[in-house]
Design a protein around this motif. Structure first.
Motif, PDB file in Angstrom:
ATOM      1  N   GLU A 279     -31.280 -15.347  24.979  1.00  0.00           N
ATOM      2  CA  GLU A 279     -31.348 -15.878  26.346  1.00  0.00           C
ATOM      3  C   GLU A 279     -29.981 -16.349  26.812  1.00  0.00           C
ATOM      4  O   GLU A 279     -29.588 -16.098  27.953  1.00  0.00           O
ATOM      5  N   VAL A 280     -29.264 -17.046  25.939  1.00  0.00           N
ATOM      6  CA  VAL A 280     -27.921 -17.511  26.293  1.00  0.00           C
ATOM      7  C   VAL A 280     -27.009 -16.306  26.513  1.00  0.00           C
ATOM      8  O   VAL A 280     -26.261 -16.255  27.493  1.00  0.00           O
ATOM      9  N   GLN A 281     -27.089 -15.329  25.627  1.00  0.00           N
ATOM     10  CA  GLN A 281     -26.255 -14.131  25.773  1.00  0.00           C
ATOM     11  C   GLN A 281     -26.568 -13.414  27.076  1.00  0.00           C
ATOM     12  O   GLN A 281     -25.663 -12.933  27.758  1.00  0.00           O
ATOM     13  N   ASN A 282     -27.842 -13.347  27.455  1.00  0.00           N
ATOM     14  CA  ASN A 282     -28.219 -12.686  28.706  1.00  0.00           C
ATOM     15  C   ASN A 282     -27.584 -13.365  29.913  1.00  0.00           C
ATOM     16  O   ASN A 282     -27.153 -12.695  30.854  1.00  0.00           O
ATOM     17  N   LEU A 283     -27.532 -14.687  29.912  1.00  0.00           N
ATOM     18  CA  LEU A 283     -26.881 -15.403  31.013  1.00  0.00           C
ATOM     19  C   LEU A 283     -25.385 -15.112  31.010  1.00  0.00           C
ATOM     20  O   LEU A 283     -24.818 -14.749  32.047  1.00  0.00           O
TER      21      LEU A 283
ATOM     22  N   ALA B 101     -13.623 -22.759  34.928  1.00  0.00           N
ATOM     23  CA  ALA B 101     -13.997 -21.826  35.995  1.00  0.00           C
ATOM     24  C   ALA B 101     -15.160 -20.937  35.549  1.00  0.00           C
ATOM     25  O   ALA B 101     -16.065 -20.629  36.339  1.00  0.00           O
ATOM     26  N   ALA B 102     -15.146 -20.545  34.274  1.00  0.00           N
ATOM     27  CA  ALA B 102     -16.238 -19.719  33.742  1.00  0.00           C
ATOM     28  C   ALA B 102     -17.548 -20.498  33.760  1.00  0.00           C
ATOM     29  O   ALA B 102     -18.611 -19.947  34.084  1.00  0.00           O
ATOM     30  N   LEU B 103     -17.482 -21.779  33.413  1.00  0.00           N
ATOM     31  CA  LEU B 103     -18.686 -22.611  33.466  1.00  0.00           C
ATOM     32  C   LEU B 103     -19.205 -22.730  34.901  1.00  0.00           C
ATOM     33  O   LEU B 103     -20.421 -22.729  35.122  1.00  0.00           O
ATOM     34  N   GLN B 104     -18.302 -22.837  35.865  1.00  0.00           N
ATOM     35  CA  GLN B 104     -18.736 -22.896  37.267  1.00  0.00           C
ATOM     36  C   GLN B 104     -19.442 -21.608  37.668  1.00  0.00           C
ATOM     37  O   GLN B 104     -20.466 -21.639  38.361  1.00  0.00           O
ATOM     38  N   ALA B 105     -18.899 -20.466  37.236  1.00  0.00           N
ATOM     39  CA  ALA B 105     -19.543 -19.178  37.539  1.00  0.00           C
ATOM     40  C   ALA B 105     -20.919 -19.099  36.879  1.00  0.00           C
ATOM     41  O   ALA B 105     -21.892 -18.647  37.498  1.00  0.00           O
ATOM     42  N   ALA B 106     -21.012 -19.558  35.644  1.00  0.00           N
ATOM     43  CA  ALA B 106     -22.300 -19.559  34.949  1.00  0.00           C
ATOM     44  C   ALA B 106     -23.269 -20.537  35.614  1.00  0.00           C
ATOM     45  O   ALA B 106     -24.464 -20.261  35.715  1.00  0.00           O
ATOM     46  N   GLN B 107     -22.747 -21.668  36.071  1.00  0.00           N
ATOM     47  CA  GLN B 107     -23.593 -22.668  36.733  1.00  0.00           C
ATOM     48  C   GLN B 107     -24.234 -22.088  37.992  1.00  0.00           C
ATOM     49  O   GLN B 107     -25.404 -22.369  38.274  1.00  0.00           O
ATOM     50  N   ARG B 108     -23.480 -21.287  38.735  1.00  0.00           N
ATOM     51  CA  ARG B 108     -24.045 -20.666  39.943  1.00  0.00           C
ATOM     52  C   ARG B 108     -25.222 -19.775  39.573  1.00  0.00           C
ATOM     53  O   ARG B 108     -26.273 -19.790  40.232  1.00  0.00           O
ATOM     54  N   LEU B 109     -25.071 -18.986  38.503  1.00  0.00           N
ATOM     55  CA  LEU B 109     -26.183 -18.145  38.045  1.00  0.00           C
ATOM     56  C   LEU B 109     -27.346 -18.987  37.574  1.00  0.00           C
ATOM     57  O   LEU B 109     -28.508 -18.696  37.874  1.00  0.00           O
ATOM     58  N   TRP B 110     -27.043 -20.040  36.849  1.00  0.00           N
ATOM     59  CA  TRP B 110     -28.051 -20.973  36.323  1.00  0.00           C
ATOM     60  C   TRP B 110     -28.863 -21.561  37.469  1.00  0.00           C
ATOM     61  O   TRP B 110     -30.077 -21.617  37.430  1.00  0.00           O
ATOM     62  N   ASP B 111     -28.142 -22.034  38.497  1.00  0.00           N
ATOM     63  CA  ASP B 111     -28.808 -22.656  39.650  1.00  0.00           C
ATOM     64  C   ASP B 111     -29.685 -21.683  40.415  1.00  0.00           C
ATOM     65  O   ASP B 111     -30.725 -22.083  40.953  1.00  0.00           O
ATOM     66  N   GLU B 112     -29.291 -20.427  40.470  1.00  0.00           N
ATOM     67  CA  GLU B 112     -30.095 -19.413  41.160  1.00  0.00           C
ATOM     68  C   GLU B 112     -31.440 -19.187  40.471  1.00  0.00           C
ATOM     69  O   GLU B 112     -32.419 -18.845  41.119  1.00  0.00           O
ATOM     70  N   GLU B 113     -31.480 -19.420  39.166  1.00  0.00           N
ATOM     71  CA  GLU B 113     -32.681 -19.096  38.392  1.00  0.00           C
ATOM     72  C   GLU B 113     -33.650 -20.265  38.277  1.00  0.00           C
ATOM     73  O   GLU B 113     -34.796 -20.071  37.931  1.00  0.00           O
ATOM     74  N   ILE B 114     -33.170 -21.454  38.507  1.00  0.00           N
ATOM     75  CA  ILE B 114     -34.058 -22.621  38.330  1.00  0.00           C
ATOM     76  C   ILE B 114     -34.667 -23.021  39.637  1.00  0.00           C
ATOM     77  O   ILE B 114     -34.320 -22.790  40.684  1.00  0.00           O
TER      78      ILE B 114
END
Length: 147
Positions: A82-86, A134-147
């Protein structure tokens, strides 16, 4: 666990370390149980009539525990996927590489810098740490879209 079970993206990304430790611990435990089952089986064969009921019950109990531990190992592997998929969806590729080295490969900052330098990427730990933010911010945007 699903993503909603995590308080933050960092907890979610860090869950791989826990999953890996859990897999190692469970693998060792399964090997111990298999050795116990092998010893019990040998004892049962040496006993006239195929062994005692106690030994058979103990073997069955060990086999049940092995199945339970194996299920836990699969859950840990699923968590890592799951982490790898994100991370796989993070853009640009440089961010994805940094997150993979840190959270999937569990590399330290010096190791990450060395690997990145060998492949023509950023070489200083400080620069990598800024890119990591910056990578965490990009991942956070994806994270926020899914929750």
């Amino acid at each position: 666990m699903n993503r909603a079970d995590y308080q933050s993206l960092r907890d979610f990304l860090g869950s791989v370390r826990h999953a890996r430790l859990e897999q190692e611990r469970l693998t060792e435990r399964v090997l111990e149980l298999e050795a116990q089952c092998t010893r019990l089986t040998a004892q049962m064969r040496q006993t006239p009539g195929g062994g005692t009921t106690d030994a058979q019950m103990q073997w069955a109990s060990l086999a049940d525990e092995r199945r339970r531990l194996t299920r836990q190992m699969y859950r840990a592997q699923r968590q890592e996927r799951e982490v790898q998929n994100l991370i796989d969806r993070v853009r640009p590729e440089l961010y994805r590489d940094i997150l993979t080295l840190r959270y999937i490969d569990l590399r330290s900052w010096p190791e990450t810098a060395e690997i990145m330098a060998r492949t023509g990427g950023p070489q200083s730990e400080r620069h990598l740490q800024r890119l990591h933010g910056a990578a965490l911010q990009a991942a956070q945007r994806l994270w926020d879209e899914e929750i």
